[in-house]
Design a protein around this motif. Structure first.
Motif, mmCIF file in Angstrom:
data_model
loop_
_atom_site.group_PDB
_atom_site.id
_atom_site.type_symbol
_atom_site.label_atom_id
_atom_site.label_comp_id
_atom_site.label_asym_id
_atom_site.label_seq_id
_atom_site.Cartn_x
_atom_site.Cartn_y
_atom_site.Cartn_z
ATOM 1 N N ALA A 143 10.728 14.160 -1.669
ATOM 2 C CA ALA A 143 9.955 13.768 -0.339
ATOM 3 C C ALA A 143 8.938 12.679 -0.511
ATOM 4 C CB ALA A 143 9.021 14.606 -0.316
ATOM 5 N N LEU A 144 8.696 11.820 -2.267
ATOM 6 C CA LEU A 144 7.457 11.002 -2.071
ATOM 7 C C LEU A 144 8.866 10.029 -3.002
ATOM 8 C CD1 LEU A 144 4.692 12.921 -3.922
ATOM 9 C CD2 LEU A 144 5.104 11.746 -1.709
ATOM 10 N N VAL A 177 0.361 11.987 -9.804
ATOM 11 C CA VAL A 177 -0.596 13.169 -9.548
ATOM 12 C C VAL A 177 0.083 14.458 -9.347
ATOM 13 C CG1 VAL A 177 -2.640 13.924 -8.957
ATOM 14 C CG2 VAL A 177 -2.822 11.594 -9.672
ATOM 15 N N LEU A 178 0.884 15.259 -8.624
ATOM 16 C CA LEU A 178 1.538 15.995 -7.864
ATOM 17 C C LEU A 178 2.276 16.440 -9.053
ATOM 18 C CD1 LEU A 178 2.378 15.561 -4.159
ATOM 19 C CD2 LEU A 178 -0.002 16.795 -5.271
ATOM 20 N N ILE A 215 8.808 6.415 -1.044
ATOM 21 C CA ILE A 215 8.641 4.746 -1.110
ATOM 22 C C ILE A 215 9.997 4.202 -0.592
ATOM 23 C CG2 ILE A 215 9.136 3.855 -3.777
ATOM 24 C CD1 ILE A 215 7.713 6.060 -5.212
ATOM 25 N N ALA A 216 10.688 4.685 -0.506
ATOM 26 C CA ALA A 216 11.605 4.224 0.155
ATOM 27 C C ALA A 216 11.771 3.328 1.114
ATOM 28 C CB ALA A 216 13.300 5.159 -0.079
ATOM 29 N N VAL A 217 10.528 4.266 2.155
ATOM 30 C CA VAL A 217 10.263 3.914 4.081
ATOM 31 C C VAL A 217 9.613 2.581 3.585
ATOM 32 C CG1 VAL A 217 8.540 4.626 5.257
ATOM 33 C CG2 VAL A 217 10.386 6.256 5.211
ATOM 34 N N PHE A 270 0.568 -1.202 0.722
ATOM 35 C CA PHE A 270 -0.344 -0.302 0.108
ATOM 36 C C PHE A 270 1.538 1.606 -0.396
ATOM 37 C CE2 PHE A 270 -2.377 3.304 2.752
ATOM 38 C CZ PHE A 270 -3.190 3.193 2.201
ATOM 39 N N GLY A 271 2.474 1.132 0.453
ATOM 40 C CA GLY A 271 2.541 2.700 0.923
ATOM 41 C C GLY A 271 3.446 2.526 -0.272
ATOM 42 N N ILE A 272 4.030 1.670 -0.925
ATOM 43 C CA ILE A 272 4.866 1.858 -2.671
ATOM 44 C C ILE A 272 3.167 2.325 -3.470
ATOM 45 C CG2 ILE A 272 5.778 0.654 -4.519
ATOM 46 C CD1 ILE A 272 6.773 -1.574 -2.536
#
Length: 411
Positions: A273-274, A41-42, A278-280, A30-32
């Protein structure tokens, strides 16, 4: 490879698997996916703002200006203009006179940047498309006509046909301010340039502006537009250094480039940031695999005792962990691309539903949320997400390969 795929899928779909491991695994997926979705989107929104900036704001303001360093203006401006027209990157060039003054109507006043244009040159520019044919015909015929920004007209409660006076500051020979010069003008029409620009602009005949500013050579400078406005800084320096007249050089990134610089800064910050988000999420893959390896020690030991090599064990667990990254990336990319393509419609629906406006047209140069999907950015996002997912599986997979079957089976 068939065996590797079979083992990886069975390890992943084992119903006896610890529920907490399944939860961490789903969280990483879900996080990825969420990181890819939001990033696409951004970035599409940033691309949309950049496209609208080029198509709207940069279609009405000059990309570069060359202003004479002398009070009399550019002596041989006609020759300079003809040379600029030959430049392959220049699409339009015209002479101008610019002054900052106060527009007065009754007891109300408003500061305005007045630009004097030569109608014969302006006829081929963007200005005629911003007003009606009648208003432009009047501007060509009436030397004392003025076109004002709609924000100025609203502030002073003006309408077409009204008469106003403009107070222009004058410099004496000792460079001290003297009494302002008053010019009486006829308001012909309002111009909507978008955003803040419409609140402080006005256009008059260049000959009238030159007389009011005591510019003997008739033109204070030259302003032009480029084929690619984003190359304006480099092209302006290149052209300015080749001009025979002594001029001050300016381009739109200096005068109106704050928004463009903000877009580029936000783009970089959003990407960093994003990608970290994804890395986290990928670190959850490490946690999932470490727990899965500990849980599957007996199976790993049996496989090794049956002749499975370390390379096979490593690939099995790398593939098992990569499933999370692949699934999350695919879901995030598909949903992100779909949302980016339909973002304007979704934003409009939400605005109508909530009764709010995300962007105000009198502040920004657009009044809607723009979006432009760049497939290269989609591919890059997917590549980074999958690469981080695969990298996250290496350490747990190597740990699995180091299990000693004798110790595990002995217990």
């Amino acid at each position: 490879m068939h065996l590797i795929w079979l083992l990886a899928w069975r390890f992943r779909s084992d119903k006896r698997q610890n529920g907490f491991i399944s939860f961490i695994s789903a969280s990483s997926t879900f996080g990825i996916g969420l990181g890819c979705f939001v990033l696409i989107v951004l970035l599409s929104v940033m691309n949309g703002f950049e496209r609208e900036l080029k198509d709207k704001l940069l279609s009405v303001i000059p990309h570069a200006e060359f202003k004479s360093v002398y009070a009399n203006g550019i002596e041989n401006w006609a020759d300079e203009l003809s040379q600029l027209k030959k430049h392959p990157e220049v699409t339009f060039v015209e002479p101008y006179v610019k002054a900052t003054g106060m527009v007065q109507k009754g007891n109300k006043m408003k500061a305005v940047e007045i630009t004097g244009l030569d109608p014969s040159f302006a006829q081929n520019g963007i200005l005629p498309t911003l007003v009606s044919e009648q208003a432009w015909s009047e501007f060509l015929a009436d030397e004392n006509g003025v076109l004002l920004g709609v924000g100025v007209m609203e502030k002073l409660k003006l309408k077409a046909g009204d008469k106003v006076q403009i107070l222009l500051p004058q410099l004496s020979n000792d460079l001290s301010l003297s009494a302002p010069k008053v010019i009486r003008l006829n308001v012909l029409a309002g111009i909507n340039l978008g955003g803040e620009l419409s609140n402080h602009v006005g256009f008059i005949n260049m000959s009238l502006a030159a007389k009011a500013q005591n510019i003997g050579f008739g033109a204070q400078g030259l302003r032009l537009r480029y084929e690619d406005p984003f190359r304006a800084p480099a092209l302006t320096r290149e052209i300015g250094f080749k001009m025979k007249s002594e001029v001050y050089m300016s381009n739109w990134t200096v005068s109106d480039g704050n928004l463009y610089q903000d877009i580029q800064l936000v783009r970089v910050v959003v990407y960093i940031a994003l990608i970290l988000v994804i890395a986290v999420a990928c670190f959850n893959i490490v946690s999932t695999l470490v727990m899965a390896v500990n849980e599957k020690q007996s199976e790993i030991a049996m496989l090794k005792s049956m002749g499975a090599k370390n390379g096979l064990i490593i690939f099995v667990f790398m593939l098992q962990g990569s499933f999370n990254g692949f699934i999350g990336t695919i879901l995030g990319v598909v949903c992100g691309a779909f949302m980016a393509i339909n973002l304007a419609k979704v934003a409009n629906f939400v605005e109508n539903l909530l009764g709010v406006k995300f962007l105000s047209g009198d502040i920004y140069f657009i009044d809607f949320l723009p979006s432009e999907l760049n497939w290269n950015e989609v591919y890059l996002t997917a590549t980074i997400a999958i690469s981080l997912s695969v990298l996250a599986t290496i350490y747990p997979a190597i740990t699995a390969a180091k299990i000693n079957p004798a110790k595990v089976l002995g217990h």
